[in-house]
Design an enzyme around this catalytic site. Structure first.
Site, mmCIF file in Angstrom:
data_model
loop_
_atom_site.group_PDB
_atom_site.id
_atom_site.type_symbol
_atom_site.label_atom_id
_atom_site.label_comp_id
_atom_site.label_asym_id
_atom_site.label_seq_id
_atom_site.Cartn_x
_atom_site.Cartn_y
_atom_site.Cartn_z
ATOM 1 N N ASP A 146 -2.285 -2.559 3.972
ATOM 2 C CA ASP A 146 -1.581 -1.839 5.039
ATOM 3 C C ASP A 146 -2.570 -1.086 5.912
ATOM 4 O OD1 ASP A 146 -2.207 0.133 3.172
ATOM 5 O OD2 ASP A 146 -0.134 0.519 2.593
ATOM 6 N N ASN A 165 8.925 7.594 -1.750
ATOM 7 C CA ASN A 165 10.213 7.059 -1.280
ATOM 8 C C ASN A 165 10.445 5.626 -1.778
ATOM 9 O OD1 ASN A 165 8.400 5.624 0.209
ATOM 10 N ND2 ASN A 165 9.322 6.047 2.207
ATOM 11 N N HIS A 220 8.247 3.062 -1.513
ATOM 12 C CA HIS A 220 7.595 1.975 -0.772
ATOM 13 C C HIS A 220 6.467 1.331 -1.575
ATOM 14 C CE1 HIS A 220 4.535 4.806 1.520
ATOM 15 N NE2 HIS A 220 4.040 4.437 0.359
ATOM 16 N N GLU A 272 8.697 0.282 3.866
ATOM 17 C CA GLU A 272 9.514 1.478 3.766
ATOM 18 C C GLU A 272 10.965 1.108 3.458
ATOM 19 O OE1 GLU A 272 7.548 3.932 3.550
ATOM 20 O OE2 GLU A 272 7.468 4.994 5.458
HETATM 21 C C1 GLP Z 1 0.600 5.182 0.761
HETATM 22 C C2 GLP Z 1 0.075 3.746 0.987
HETATM 23 C C3 GLP Z 1 0.329 2.890 -0.195
HETATM 24 C C4 GLP Z 1 0.000 3.683 -1.439
HETATM 25 C C5 GLP Z 1 1.094 4.711 -1.618
HETATM 26 C C6 GLP Z 1 0.867 5.674 -2.774
HETATM 27 O O1 GLP Z 1 1.429 5.587 1.789
HETATM 28 N N1 GLP Z 1 0.605 3.101 2.140
HETATM 29 O O2 GLP Z 1 -0.425 1.709 -0.101
HETATM 30 O O3 GLP Z 1 -0.033 2.835 -2.535
HETATM 31 O O4 GLP Z 1 1.357 5.393 -0.422
HETATM 32 O O5 GLP Z 1 -0.201 6.542 -2.523
HETATM 33 P P1 GLP Z 1 -0.820 7.501 -3.637
HETATM 34 O O6 GLP Z 1 -1.442 6.626 -4.644
HETATM 35 O O7 GLP Z 1 -1.847 8.334 -2.889
HETATM 36 O O8 GLP Z 1 0.301 8.306 -4.160
#
Ligand code: GLP
Length: 244
Positions: free
Chosen positions: A70, A138, A140, A145
């Site tokens: 992403d 959330n 995702h 999303e």
């Molecule tokens: C972000 C990214 C994801 C990531 C997720 C969790 O928004 N787009 O690719 O895996 O949220 O992030 P974290 O590991 O910092 O909680």
């Protein structure tokens, strides 16, 4: 249909090692492998563990290609918030993966048209061997999303307020978080031969339970890992699983 293999680990160090073992397993398979590495805080320890194994000579990455998961849209070249830069610092550099083995998501011009071509090209080159994913608060995966269905293609998305708030910790404040992004689609991710989903911290307790124990539906995109084509390992630390 996948029946996720759930592993609850005690702490961050354990999560890093268990995740690295899954990645090493795939990397050590014969022939070239294509990996999607999530950015975010959760997998950082695992990437450090992989980097150590690589530096020791225990992890040969010459046959590894990487596909970006992403990216934010609307950033200038060199913007500190680019997720590609994050991936370079935590994955590509430490694991010696050269530019020619990296596939970047489109961010310029007609991005939606480029995304359709991206999915076709990725399928033509054999899809994904391993998707390393994190879980948004959330629900995702990448930037799929809620609501996102299992067939969603690679595409541009508007980030939800939840995601903007959660990602503010990376960049300073909510005002620093871009609101548009591009993400690999669930269709491509769920088609991977193997998925490892890493979840850590009490803030993920409610959503990891919903994703693995609630109904499989679009308002919790991660719940679709239970219908993935390949094998799925969910590594969760005790804080996330028990909510302490
Ligand atoms: C972000 C990214 C994801 C990531 C997720 C969790 O928004 N787009 O690719 O895996 O949220 O992030 P974290 O590991 O910092 O909680």
């Amino acid at each position: 249909m996948a029946d996720p293999h759930l592993v609850v680990v005690d702490d961050a160090a354990w999560l890093a090692r268990a995740g690295a073992d899954v990645v090493a397993d795939v990397v050590h398979a014969d022939g070239p492998v294509t990996i999607v590495p999530a950015t975010g805080d959760t997998p950082v320890g695992m990437y450090a563990e992989l980097a150590e194994r690589h530096a020791r000579g225990d992890l040969d990455t010459r046959d590894v290609s990487v596909v970006q998961l992403d990216e934010y849209l609307g950033l200038e070249t060199g913007d500190r918030r680019a997720l590609f830069g994050w991936m370079e610092r935590t994955v590509l550099g430490p694991l010696s993966i050269d530019d020619e083995r990296v596939v970047r998501l489109p961010t310029d011009g007609d991005v939606d048209a480029a995304c359709a071509a991206f999915d076709r090209d990725l399928e033509a080159r054999g899809g994904i061997d391993l998707a390393i994913l994190g879980l948004g608060t959330n629900g995702h995966l990448g930037f799929n999303e809620p609501p996102s269905n299992a067939q969603s293609p690679t595409r541009t998305v508007e980030l939800t307020q939840d995601t903007v708030a959660a990602n503010a910790r990376y960049w300073g404040s909510e005002g620093d978080v871009p609101t548009r992004a591009v993400t690999l689609g669930l269709r491509t991710l769920l088609d991977a031969r193997r998925i490892v989903l890493l979840v850590a911290g009490a803030s993920k307790h409610a959503i990891v339970r919903r994703a693995l124990e609630g109904p499989v539906r679009e308002d919790v995109p991660a719940s679709f890992v239970r219908e993935a084509r390949g094998s799925v390992t969910v590594l969760v630390d005790r804080a996330a699983w028990e909510g302490e």
